[in-house]
Design a protein around this motif. Structure first.
Motif, mmCIF file in Angstrom:
data_model
loop_
_atom_site.group_PDB
_atom_site.id
_atom_site.type_symbol
_atom_site.label_atom_id
_atom_site.label_comp_id
_atom_site.label_asym_id
_atom_site.label_seq_id
_atom_site.Cartn_x
_atom_site.Cartn_y
_atom_site.Cartn_z
ATOM 1 N N GLY A 1 8.310 -4.270 -21.495
ATOM 2 C CA GLY A 1 8.151 -3.490 -20.818
ATOM 3 C C GLY A 1 8.938 -2.490 -20.543
ATOM 4 N N GLY A 2 10.708 -3.239 -21.206
ATOM 5 C CA GLY A 2 11.509 -2.568 -20.618
ATOM 6 C C GLY A 2 12.271 -2.750 -19.306
ATOM 7 N N ALA A 3 13.216 -1.654 -18.936
ATOM 8 C CA ALA A 3 13.955 -2.690 -17.592
ATOM 9 C C ALA A 3 14.248 -1.114 -16.463
ATOM 10 N N ILE A 4 13.272 -1.086 -16.635
ATOM 11 C CA ILE A 4 13.483 0.281 -15.727
ATOM 12 C C ILE A 4 11.976 0.079 -14.891
ATOM 13 N N LEU A 5 12.101 0.227 -13.789
ATOM 14 C CA LEU A 5 10.760 1.070 -13.431
ATOM 15 C C LEU A 5 11.182 1.832 -12.763
ATOM 16 N N THR A 6 10.541 2.856 -11.704
ATOM 17 C CA THR A 6 9.985 3.305 -10.577
ATOM 18 C C THR A 6 9.033 3.108 -9.493
ATOM 19 N N ILE A 7 9.433 3.571 -8.212
ATOM 20 C CA ILE A 7 8.339 3.521 -6.874
ATOM 21 C C ILE A 7 9.329 4.651 -6.513
ATOM 22 N N ARG A 8 7.562 5.102 -6.093
ATOM 23 C CA ARG A 8 7.637 6.453 -5.062
ATOM 24 C C ARG A 8 7.417 5.907 -3.020
ATOM 25 N N ALA A 9 8.394 6.382 -2.555
ATOM 26 C CA ALA A 9 8.553 5.717 -1.280
ATOM 27 C C ALA A 9 7.340 6.750 -0.186
ATOM 28 N N GLY A 10 6.882 7.546 -0.620
ATOM 29 C CA GLY A 10 6.031 8.306 0.101
ATOM 30 C C GLY A 10 6.844 10.162 1.301
ATOM 31 N N SER A 11 8.304 9.648 1.294
ATOM 32 C CA SER A 11 9.368 11.266 0.889
ATOM 33 C C SER A 11 10.172 10.678 0.734
ATOM 34 N N LYS A 12 11.406 11.504 0.535
ATOM 35 C CA LYS A 12 13.010 11.341 0.435
ATOM 36 C C LYS A 12 14.076 10.210 1.886
ATOM 37 N N GLU A 13 13.364 10.911 2.388
ATOM 38 C CA GLU A 13 13.325 10.334 3.911
ATOM 39 C C GLU A 13 13.451 8.650 3.742
ATOM 40 N N ARG A 14 12.159 8.758 3.117
ATOM 41 C CA ARG A 14 11.698 7.190 3.284
ATOM 42 C C ARG A 14 12.864 6.091 2.413
ATOM 43 N N ALA A 15 12.494 7.287 0.621
ATOM 44 C CA ALA A 15 13.478 6.685 -0.228
ATOM 45 C C ALA A 15 14.801 5.864 0.347
ATOM 46 N N GLU B 1 0.436 -1.432 0.615
ATOM 47 C CA GLU B 1 -0.281 -0.026 0.210
ATOM 48 C C GLU B 1 0.626 1.553 -0.007
ATOM 49 N N ASP B 2 2.470 1.292 1.013
ATOM 50 C CA ASP B 2 2.993 2.227 1.225
ATOM 51 C C ASP B 2 3.253 2.818 -0.503
ATOM 52 N N ILE B 3 3.546 1.645 -1.134
ATOM 53 C CA ILE B 3 4.623 1.686 -2.957
ATOM 54 C C ILE B 3 3.744 2.140 -3.732
ATOM 55 N N ASP B 4 3.648 3.172 -4.689
ATOM 56 C CA ASP B 4 3.886 3.697 -5.219
ATOM 57 C C ASP B 4 4.592 3.033 -6.908
ATOM 58 N N VAL B 5 4.612 2.223 -7.761
ATOM 59 C CA VAL B 5 4.962 1.678 -9.003
ATOM 60 C C VAL B 5 4.635 2.612 -10.467
ATOM 61 N N ASN B 6 5.701 2.117 -10.682
ATOM 62 C CA ASN B 6 4.845 2.766 -12.627
ATOM 63 C C ASN B 6 6.014 2.136 -13.628
ATOM 64 N N TYR B 7 5.810 1.609 -14.373
ATOM 65 C CA TYR B 7 6.390 0.616 -15.246
ATOM 66 C C TYR B 7 4.796 0.412 -16.160
ATOM 67 N N PRO B 8 5.809 0.856 -17.858
ATOM 68 C CA PRO B 8 4.635 0.759 -18.582
ATOM 69 C C PRO B 8 3.627 -0.793 -18.427
ATOM 70 N N MET B 9 4.209 -1.658 -18.306
ATOM 71 C CA MET B 9 3.786 -2.488 -19.024
ATOM 72 C C MET B 9 3.009 -3.049 -17.535
ATOM 73 N N MET B 10 2.518 -2.491 -16.963
ATOM 74 C CA MET B 10 1.578 -2.466 -15.832
ATOM 75 C C MET B 10 0.348 -1.614 -16.125
ATOM 76 N N LYS B 11 -0.668 -2.773 -15.666
ATOM 77 C CA LYS B 11 -2.793 -2.130 -16.675
ATOM 78 C C LYS B 11 -2.491 -0.929 -16.824
ATOM 79 N N LYS B 12 -2.378 -0.736 -15.353
ATOM 80 C CA LYS B 12 -2.534 1.138 -14.771
ATOM 81 C C LYS B 12 -1.894 2.564 -14.974
ATOM 82 N N SER B 13 -0.959 1.785 -15.812
ATOM 83 C CA SER B 13 -0.069 2.842 -16.718
ATOM 84 C C SER B 13 -0.494 3.626 -18.085
ATOM 85 N N PRO B 14 -0.811 4.570 -18.238
ATOM 86 C CA PRO B 14 -1.649 5.034 -19.358
ATOM 87 C C PRO B 14 -0.971 4.933 -20.825
#
Ligand code: PLP
Length: 412
Positions: A322-336, A296-309
């Motif tokens: 979908g390539g070999a890079i994904l990004t995630i958002r952890a909530g804050s810099k400190e958490r990242a 829940e506390d991780i937001d994922v961006n990857y083009p081959m996920m159905k939720k990606s625009p």
């Protein structure tokens, strides 16, 4: 020929001199010839042959020919780095007063380069999304190139290359595509209308993270209009090879950003297994993306996920990869930062396309010199972590991320 066969056999030749199955490293600065007449011919493009390794070299030549055929181009010029390839692909056709249109989500180094080009009177107009609606208003008589990354790094936005190339060609502007993150494994941009393709071959083509290099491939399809591109006059006699001839005989060789034979050799070794690596990398990336999405506390961006625009475009252009890079958002810099510190397997490093999984916090590193607006346009937030997936067993990667995230929660 299918892709993996092409990687091994297309434009492949065992060494003509010795039969060595791997093109040897011709680590020689110069090549001697039997007569001044012969060298004169080589210098004036009237006979094939090698004179000086800044201009051409057998190991580099073999690498160039293999990549050119793989990307359905008519030829390629290898460079000392991906940045050199990006720079040369543009300076070969631009002059003071010219403008380019580019995506604002470009690789950080390319954004910085476009800033440097201002000193030479070359202006870059940035669009947030590389799509026709945003590009068209910027097109003027001064526009001499449209430059885009097929899969933005790290925004992971995908360009609808067929539509953009149609628009570019309608206005007699070449489309230059940086296809580093897409790789020849996912797509051959020339088949979709790209005129010039560049790669940082330091990444997936080399594949082992052991050599910096780049390459420029020409489709040979673009009709250079003499009125818009004055250089073409002198090179017209080369027909569809005009762009490459200008590059080789002009700015590329005079600036001296040639690829070293050793690095060409390492890239050729890497190239042959790119298909296998990319299968595994794309598979690992999708599996890790889907796994991380369950937290829940991780937001994922990857083009081959159905939720990606970009899911429909990724499906259409990249054969379901979908390539070999994904990004995630952890909530804050400190958490990242804490999450990255908790990971045991991934290396904290600024590279992509290695065999090992690498993680980086782009906002404090690659984008440290960018404005807030530039960062937002590139989808680089304070809590973004970029993951360049490796070929490790996916169970080990999942387990490592699981324990890192769980530890993060315990610490709260
Ligand atoms: C790494 C990279 C470059 C620059 O390549 P170097 O080999 O590091 O000079 C350019 N474009 C993209 C998309 C990249 O990932």
């Amino acid at each position: 020929m299918k892709f993996n066969t092409a990687l091994l056999h297309k434009n492949y030749e065992s060494d003509p001199l010795t039969g060595a199955t791997v093109t040897p490293i011709y680590q020689s600065s110069a090549f001697s010839h039997e007569s001044p007449e012969k060298l004169e011919k080589i210098f004036n493009n009237k006979a094939p042959g090698f004179a000086y390794s800044r201009i051409s070299n057998p190991t580099v030549d073999s690498f160039e020919r293999r990549i050119a055929s793989l990307e359905s181009g008519i030829g390629a010029v290898a460079c000392s780095s991906g940045m050199a390839a990006v720079t040369m692909s543009l300076l070969n056709i631009l002059k003071t007063g010219d403008e380019i249109i580019a995506g604002s989500g470009l690789f950080g180094g390319t954004i910085d380069l476009f800033g440097d080009l201002k000193a030479f009177g070359i202006k870059a107009n940035f669009v947030k999304r590389v799509c026709n609606d945003e590009i068209e208003p910027f097109i003027t008589e001064k526009t001499k190139a449209i430059f885009a990354e097929l899969i933005g790094n790290p925004a992971l936005d995908i360009v609808d290359i067929e539509r953009v190339s149609e628009l570019a060609h309608k206005h007699k502007i070449p489309l230059i595509i940086d296809s580093t993150t897409a790789t020849p494994c996912l797509i051959h941009p020339i088949d979709y209308g790209a005129d010039i393709v560049v790669h940082s071959t330091s990444k997936y083509i080399n594949g082992g993270g052991n050599a910096i290099s780049g390459i420029i491939i020409d489709s040979g399809n673009f009709m250079w209009d003499e009125n818009r591109y004055e250089f073409i006059g002198e090179y017209k006699k080369y027909g569809k090879f005009a762009y490459l001839a200008k590059l080789r005989n002009g700015i590329w060789r005079n600036i001296g950003c040639c690829l070293s034979p050793v690095n060409a050799f390492l890239n050729t070794i890497g190239l042959e297994t790119m298909g296998l690596r990319m299968e595994r990398l794309c598979d690992n990336a999708l599996q890790l993306a889907e796994y991380l999405d369950t937290f829940e506390d991780i937001d994922v961006n990857y083009p081959m996920m159905k939720k990606s625009p970009y899911y429909p475009l990724a499906q259409k252009l990249f054969k379901g990869k979908g390539g070999a890079i994904l990004t995630i958002r952890a909530g804050s810099k400190e958490r990242a930062f804490r999450l990255m510190n908790n990971l045991k397997l991934p290396l904290i490093a600024t590279n992509i396309g290695d065999v090992r999984t690498l993680v980086i916090h782009p906002a404090s590193t690659i984008y440290a010199h960018s404005s807030e607006e530039q960062k937002i346009n590139a989808e680089v937030y304070n809590d973004t972590i970029r993951i360049s997936i490796g070929i490790e067993d996916i169970e080990d990667l999942k387990e490592d991320f699981r324990q890192a995230i769980e530890k993060l929660r315990e610490e709260n």
